[in-house]
Design a protein around this motif. Structure first.
Motif, PDB file in Angstrom:
ATOM      1  N   LYS A 240      31.881 101.868  38.444  1.00  0.00           N
ATOM      2  CA  LYS A 240      32.616 101.552  39.665  1.00  0.00           C
ATOM      3  C   LYS A 240      31.768 101.814  40.911  1.00  0.00           C
ATOM      4  CE  LYS A 240      36.513 100.294  37.759  1.00  0.00           C
ATOM      5  NZ  LYS A 240      37.752 101.038  37.937  1.00  0.00           N
ATOM      6  N   GLY A 241      31.759 100.809  41.778  1.00  0.00           N
ATOM      7  CA  GLY A 241      31.039 100.935  43.032  1.00  0.00           C
ATOM      8  C   GLY A 241      29.541 100.772  42.926  1.00  0.00           C
ATOM      9  N   GLN A 242      29.023 100.553  41.721  1.00  0.00           N
ATOM     10  CA  GLN A 242      27.571 100.468  41.550  1.00  0.00           C
ATOM     11  C   GLN A 242      27.113  99.188  40.868  1.00  0.00           C
ATOM     12  OE1 GLN A 242      25.678 104.063  40.019  1.00  0.00           O
ATOM     13  NE2 GLN A 242      27.414 105.297  40.688  1.00  0.00           N
ATOM     14  N   GLN A 243      27.653  98.915  39.677  1.00  0.00           N
ATOM     15  CA  GLN A 243      27.147  97.761  38.953  1.00  0.00           C
ATOM     16  C   GLN A 243      28.127  97.289  37.877  1.00  0.00           C
ATOM     17  OE1 GLN A 243      23.533  98.881  36.925  1.00  0.00           O
ATOM     18  NE2 GLN A 243      24.558 100.260  35.516  1.00  0.00           N
ATOM     19  N   ILE A 244      27.948  96.022  37.520  1.00  0.00           N
ATOM     20  CA  ILE A 244      28.655  95.400  36.391  1.00  0.00           C
ATOM     21  C   ILE A 244      27.590  94.705  35.553  1.00  0.00           C
ATOM     22  CG2 ILE A 244      30.274  93.577  35.698  1.00  0.00           C
ATOM     23  CD1 ILE A 244      31.789  94.133  38.324  1.00  0.00           C
ATOM     24  N   GLU A 245      27.714  94.815  34.252  1.00  0.00           N
ATOM     25  CA  GLU A 245      26.758  94.139  33.376  1.00  0.00           C
ATOM     26  C   GLU A 245      27.508  93.438  32.246  1.00  0.00           C
ATOM     27  OE1 GLU A 245      22.682  95.749  31.886  1.00  0.00           O
ATOM     28  OE2 GLU A 245      24.127  96.143  30.268  1.00  0.00           O
ATOM     29  N   VAL A 246      27.146  92.183  31.997  1.00  0.00           N
ATOM     30  CA  VAL A 246      27.697  91.461  30.856  1.00  0.00           C
ATOM     31  C   VAL A 246      26.546  91.068  29.944  1.00  0.00           C
ATOM     32  CG1 VAL A 246      29.704  90.622  32.127  1.00  0.00           C
ATOM     33  CG2 VAL A 246      27.633  89.213  32.058  1.00  0.00           C
TER      34      VAL A 246
END
Length: 564
Positions: A240-246
């Motif tokens: 949360k608030g930093q990154q998303i990775e798929v």
């Protein structure tokens, strides 16, 4: 309109931001599965790095309502069809479909190779379950896009039965809604009326299937470990608030045409930081619709990176929305005064700098009309920027309300350097042209959306992108009680015109109904103050191929890949 020198000076000082946007009927239509590129991905690191300027509030397709969420959901889910870059439907979970002669019944044939990320087959019942969940009146919070399913027979009645003020037919059993799983791989959908754009609608996230494991798990859409998806990628990291990775979904039916191993999304709400990260090689793509390039940098960036810089007109509108239930904007004359006191050309020339067009209507260029583009068939000059008339209307409206001075007014926008600079420029125009002091307030994306949804504001910025290519995608959201009607607008005449357009198969009748409805929205009732029609301003590294940006500005990274 005469420009005041002090206003020019201020807007030149403010001239800096780029912007975020808030979105055919073939009988026996069949298409082959997957599209194979003739350009194989080279032996390079197939990780795409992009930025999201705002964190998606949820990954529940039923609750989604913004472009940030849309971008990520496209990687995680797939509907019956998917949209190609050319705006045409391509087979998704459905490998083919048949349409009845009267255009009311669609039979989708699901591919037997479609699987969920846990290996379960994707079945027709998964679509029935997901659509029932969207329409079920007990679903909380109420899905904002439930109305997108109202084209289905009895869907609206099922969704609204029991709600206060609803006077239509009563439907309490979902079995009476026009969606049926004939067998595991056959889905039959019956519509209220023939709807030429229905096939394309099934690519929209509200129509995505949902795995039955979500039953009884209220937190499934905010927890990567409980998300079972059916798209090209799975959610492997969400800090949360930093990154998303798929990461690539090995159970996806078309996995051989997915070249990227991962898509990494930073979460940075700063156009300057995003541009710096792109220039340093940390990002492969920068700009709209998910981020922004500071507009004071656009001239230099365009000159320095001509092969990477792109500007494209898109079917999206940037506007300010009045809460018509909140003082002082419950008075239409006051709303008109504020809308007429904005110099739109000054904003696009000196603040946005991205090729945007001043807007005086809501339906943007690029949307189909009866015979050509709707905007070409209906001029958008619903009002003029007339300071003399604006001042007159303001005084009349204040007299009607018994005001000697207006109550405190706040203009709300979601956190963004671009939105801030536009808000400051507009607030200055209202000060210079109307003598009204307006405070500006920034809010984090999720909080901002919630306050708009709850009508907890006076004036707020908004952007709307087409969810499909028909004026309806811009017009039906303003009907009474609609989940995306964040203005509190309720006009029976408007509702009747939209119903006429929805139920008529005559293009001329539909076109005229839309034109009359838009006049109510933007002229007679002045629910919104259009600002400009969007353009997409972006940067893409030369070794990145396959990013698809459609006519509406929606972006699809799923088939992207890198070359040497």
């Amino acid at each position: 309109m005469k420009r005041k020198s002090s206003l020019i000076l201020l807007t030149l000082v403010l001239a800096l931001g780029s912007l975020l946007a808030a979105c055919s009927n073939n009988n026996n239509a069949q298409s082959p599965g997957g599209t194979t590129t003739n350009e194989p991905a080279a032996a390079v690191d197939q990780v795409l790095n992009i930025n999201l300027a705002a964190e998606p509030p949820t990954f529940d397709p039923a609750q989604a309502q913004d472009s940030q969420t849309n971008t990520v959901l496209k990687t995680l889910y797939e509907g019956l069809v998917r949209m190609g870059e050319d705006g045409k439907e391509q087979p998704g979970v459905a490998e083919s479909w048949d349409v009845s002669e009267d255009g009311k019944t669609y039979t989708f044939h699901l591919r037997d190779t479609a699987k969920w990320s846990n290996g379960d087959p994707v079945t027709a019942n998964d679509f029935v379950f997901a659509w029932q969940r969207v329409l079920d009146p007990s679903t909380a919070p109420a899905p904002p896009y439930a109305y997108q399913l109202y084209y289905i027979k009895n869907a609206e009645a099922y969704n609204l039965t029991g709600t206060e003020g609803y006077k239509g037919a009563k439907v309490t059993d979902f079995a009476d809604v026009g969606v049926k799983a004939v067998d595991d791989h056959t889905l039959e959908v019956t519509l209220e009326n023939a709807t030429p754009y229905f096939l394309g609608l099934t690519s929209f996230y509200t129509y995505y299937p949902v795995h039955s494991s979500v039953k009884g798990n209220d937190k499934w859409a905010v927890n990567k470990d409980s998300m079972i998806v059916n798209g090209p990628y799975t959610l492997t990291d969400w800090t949360k608030g930093q990154q998303i990775e798929v990461s690539k979904n090995e159970n996806y039916w078309d996995k051989d045409n997915i070249k990227l191993s991962k898509i990494h999304m930073s979460l940075v709400n700063s156009g300057a930081t995003e541009l710096a990260s792109y220039q340093s090689g940390q990002l492969d793509y920068a700009g709209l619709p998910n981020g922004e390039i500071p507009t004071d940098q656009i001239p230099a960036v365009k000159q320095q990176l001509p092969d990477e810089f792109k500007v494209k007109g898109i079917a999206s509108t940037y506007y300010y929305m009045f809460n018509v239930t909140e003082k002082p904007f419950d008075n239409v004359k006051i709303r008109k005064a504020f809308a007429m006191a904005i110099n739109r050309q000054l904003i696009v020339d000196n603040v946005t700098l991205g090729g945007q067009l001043p807007a005086f209507g809501f339906v943007p260029p690029g949307i189909k009309g009866e015979n050509e583009e709707f905007r070409n068939e209906h001029e958008d000059k619903f009002f003029t920027e007339d300071l003399t008339e604006a001042k007159k209307l303001l005084q009349e409206g204040m007299a009607e309300e018994g005001y000697t001075t207006l109550p405190p007014i706040t203009l709300l926008y979601n956190s963004s350097e671009a939105h801030q600079k536009i808000a400051l420029a507009v607030a200055d125009m209202w000060k210079q042209n109307l003598g009204v002091d307006v405070q500006t307030q920034s809010q984090e994306w999720g909080v901002f959306l919630e306050n708009r949804n709850q009508l907890n504001y006076q004036v707020a910025r908004a952007g709307w992108s087409a969810d499909y290519n028909d004026p309806m995608t811009f017009m039906d959201m303003w009907t009474t009680g609609n989940g995306n009607n964040d203005a509190g607008y309720a006009n029976p005449e408007y509702d009747a015109l939209i119903k006429q357009a929805r139920t008529s198969a005559d293009p001329k009748v539909r076109n005229e109904a839309f034109a009359k409805a838009e006049k109510l929205l933007v002229q007679d009732d002045m629910v919104i103050a259009p600002i400009y029609y969007y353009s997409n301003v972006s940067l893409t590294k030369q070794n990145v191929k396959g990013i698809a940006l459609d006519f509406s500005g929606a972006i699809d990274f799923t088939r992207a890949y890198k070359t040497e």
